[in-house]
Motif scaffolding. Sequence first.
Motif, PDB file in Angstrom:
ATOM      1  N   SER A 114       0.854  -1.171   0.000  1.00 47.38           N
ATOM      2  CA  SER A 114       0.000   0.000   0.000  1.00 47.38           C
ATOM      3  C   SER A 114       0.896   1.228   0.000  1.00 47.38           C
ATOM      4  O   SER A 114       2.127   1.107   0.107  1.00 47.38           O
ATOM      5  N   ASP A 115       0.307   2.397  -0.108  1.00 48.84           N
ATOM      6  CA  ASP A 115       1.094   3.623   0.023  1.00 48.84           C
ATOM      7  C   ASP A 115       0.240   4.710   0.635  1.00 48.84           C
ATOM      8  O   ASP A 115      -0.971   4.549   0.791  1.00 48.84           O
ATOM      9  N   LEU A 117       0.423   9.315   1.265  1.00 46.71           N
ATOM     10  CA  LEU A 117       1.200  10.545   1.152  1.00 46.71           C
ATOM     11  C   LEU A 117       2.020  10.748   2.419  1.00 46.71           C
ATOM     12  O   LEU A 117       1.639  10.297   3.513  1.00 46.71           O
ATOM     13  N   LEU A 118       3.154  11.462   2.249  1.00 46.73           N
ATOM     14  CA  LEU A 118       4.084  11.617   3.369  1.00 46.73           C
ATOM     15  C   LEU A 118       3.427  12.286   4.575  1.00 46.73           C
ATOM     16  O   LEU A 118       3.764  11.985   5.716  1.00 46.73           O
ATOM     17  N   ASP A 119       2.475  13.203   4.321  1.00 53.47           N
ATOM     18  CA  ASP A 119       1.890  13.943   5.450  1.00 53.47           C
ATOM     19  C   ASP A 119       0.592  13.325   5.971  1.00 53.47           C
ATOM     20  O   ASP A 119      -0.043  13.886   6.862  1.00 53.47           O
ATOM     21  N   ASN A 120       0.186  12.176   5.443  1.00 48.78           N
ATOM     22  CA  ASN A 120      -1.069  11.562   5.890  1.00 48.78           C
ATOM     23  C   ASN A 120      -0.800  10.651   7.096  1.00 48.78           C
ATOM     24  O   ASN A 120      -0.778   9.419   6.990  1.00 48.78           O
ATOM     25  N   GLU A 121      -0.619  11.291   8.235  1.00 50.86           N
ATOM     26  CA  GLU A 121      -0.202  10.528   9.419  1.00 50.86           C
ATOM     27  C   GLU A 121      -1.293   9.603   9.931  1.00 50.86           C
ATOM     28  O   GLU A 121      -1.002   8.560  10.520  1.00 50.86           O
ATOM     29  N   ALA A 122      -2.549   9.968   9.721  1.00 47.70           N
ATOM     30  CA  ALA A 122      -3.639   9.067  10.122  1.00 47.70           C
ATOM     31  C   ALA A 122      -3.547   7.758   9.332  1.00 47.70           C
ATOM     32  O   ALA A 122      -3.709   6.661   9.891  1.00 47.70           O
ATOM     33  N   SER A 123      -3.250   7.894   8.043  1.00 53.24           N
ATOM     34  CA  SER A 123      -3.118   6.687   7.217  1.00 53.24           C
ATOM     35  C   SER A 123      -1.901   5.872   7.645  1.00 53.24           C
ATOM     36  O   SER A 123      -1.967   4.642   7.697  1.00 53.24           O
ATOM     37  N   HIS A 124      -0.794   6.546   7.954  1.00 49.60           N
ATOM     38  CA  HIS A 124       0.390   5.805   8.427  1.00 49.60           C
ATOM     39  C   HIS A 124       0.025   5.016   9.683  1.00 49.60           C
ATOM     40  O   HIS A 124       0.374   3.833   9.813  1.00 49.60           O
ATOM     41  N   ALA A 125      -0.673   5.685  10.614  1.00 49.78           N
ATOM     42  CA  ALA A 125      -1.035   5.013  11.876  1.00 49.78           C
ATOM     43  C   ALA A 125      -1.968   3.838  11.610  1.00 49.78           C
ATOM     44  O   ALA A 125      -1.822   2.759  12.214  1.00 49.78           O
ATOM     45  N   MET A 126      -2.920   4.045  10.698  1.00 50.19           N
ATOM     46  CA  MET A 126      -3.837   2.941  10.366  1.00 50.19           C
ATOM     47  C   MET A 126      -3.078   1.759   9.783  1.00 50.19           C
ATOM     48  O   MET A 126      -3.284   0.611  10.197  1.00 50.19           O
ATOM     49  N   HIS A 127      -2.200   2.035   8.829  1.00 48.40           N
ATOM     50  CA  HIS A 127      -1.457   0.927   8.214  1.00 48.40           C
ATOM     51  C   HIS A 127      -0.666   0.158   9.278  1.00 48.40           C
ATOM     52  O   HIS A 127      -0.674  -1.081   9.292  1.00 48.40           O
ATOM     53  N   LYS A 128       0.005   0.872  10.159  1.00 47.00           N
ATOM     54  CA  LYS A 128       0.810   0.185  11.180  1.00 47.00           C
ATOM     55  C   LYS A 128      -0.092  -0.615  12.117  1.00 47.00           C
ATOM     56  O   LYS A 128       0.227  -1.747  12.481  1.00 47.00           O
ATOM     57  N   ALA A 129      -1.233  -0.036  12.489  1.00 42.50           N
ATOM     58  CA  ALA A 129      -2.164  -0.753  13.379  1.00 42.50           C
ATOM     59  C   ALA A 129      -2.714  -2.009  12.717  1.00 42.50           C
ATOM     60  O   ALA A 129      -3.091  -2.965  13.403  1.00 42.50           O
ATOM     61  N   LEU A 130      -2.750  -2.005  11.388  1.00 40.78           N
ATOM     62  CA  LEU A 130      -3.326  -3.147  10.668  1.00 40.78           C
ATOM     63  C   LEU A 130      -2.259  -4.121  10.168  1.00 40.78           C
ATOM     64  O   LEU A 130      -2.530  -4.981   9.334  1.00 40.78           O
ATOM     65  N   PHE A 132       0.826  -3.518   8.650  1.00 39.06           N
ATOM     66  CA  PHE A 132       1.781  -3.148   7.605  1.00 39.06           C
ATOM     67  C   PHE A 132       3.051  -2.601   8.253  1.00 39.06           C
ATOM     68  O   PHE A 132       2.987  -1.940   9.301  1.00 39.06           O
ATOM     69  N   CYS A 133       4.189  -2.830   7.598  1.00 37.49           N
ATOM     70  CA  CYS A 133       5.457  -2.233   8.008  1.00 37.49           C
ATOM     71  C   CYS A 133       5.851  -1.197   6.962  1.00 37.49           C
ATOM     72  O   CYS A 133       5.724  -1.453   5.764  1.00 37.49           O
ATOM     73  N   GLU A 134       6.331  -0.048   7.424  1.00 42.30           N
ATOM     74  CA  GLU A 134       6.814   0.945   6.463  1.00 42.30           C
ATOM     75  C   GLU A 134       8.074   0.418   5.784  1.00 42.30           C
ATOM     76  O   GLU A 134       8.960  -0.116   6.446  1.00 42.30           O
TER      77      GLU A 134
END
Length: 146
Positions: A114-115, A117-130, A132-134
């Motif tokens: 998945s990907d 945007l760099l500033d979409n921190e809510a999405s980063h948090a969601m991916h990690k909670a689900l 995904f690893c960056e």
Amino acid sequence: MHIEKCGPDQIPQWVALRCALWPGEDHGAMAREAPGMLAQRDQLVLLAREGDAVTAFAEAALRRDYVNGCETSPVAFVEGIYVTPDARGRGVARALIAGVTQWAKDQGVTELASDALLDNEASHAMHKALGFCETERVVYFRKGLD
Ligand SMILES: CC(C)(COP(=O)(O)OP(=O)(O)OC[C@H]1O[C@@H](n2cnc3c(N)ncnc32)[C@H](O)[C@@H]1OP(=O)(O)O)[C@@H](O)C(=O)NCCC(=O)NCCS
């Protein structure tokens, strides 16, 4: 809340949610391309429904070109996920990604990417909670050649 594959009758609700996620895109083109997307065998469109209301969607596809950070090919890719503001924080995205994950396994692939945007921190948090690893952070460039 029910997670279900988008059918032809639900295209207008799906397109409305796509327009909310990608407000800068050509919404007429989105509506025109939607039926063809549903017909693609290597793409998935899931909707979340609460009563009569469609509150979220997720799209996934098999990507055969190189996907940053992945080790195999093809991989399944989350092309888009959107939950309407009123429905957030109640596990809708979690349920959609569970559905995408099952579809990906059914396709025989071993990675889901998945990907965001760099500033979409809510999405980063969601991916990690689900789960995904960056993997990588990239910046795209463009140069017109006319
Ligand atoms: C990101 C988005 C899809 C999350 O949807 P959601 O239904 O609220 O997410 P869920 O309730 O299923 O949460 C799943 C996990 O992600 C975490 N999460 C979701 N939103 C979060 C936020 N804003 N901040 C921190 N963590 C968040 C939750 O804590 C949850 O983990 P938990 O179960 O361990 O608590 C939704 O906020 C959205 O549509 N945002 C706008 C569109 C967007 O940015 N899409 C992603 C583009 S890459």
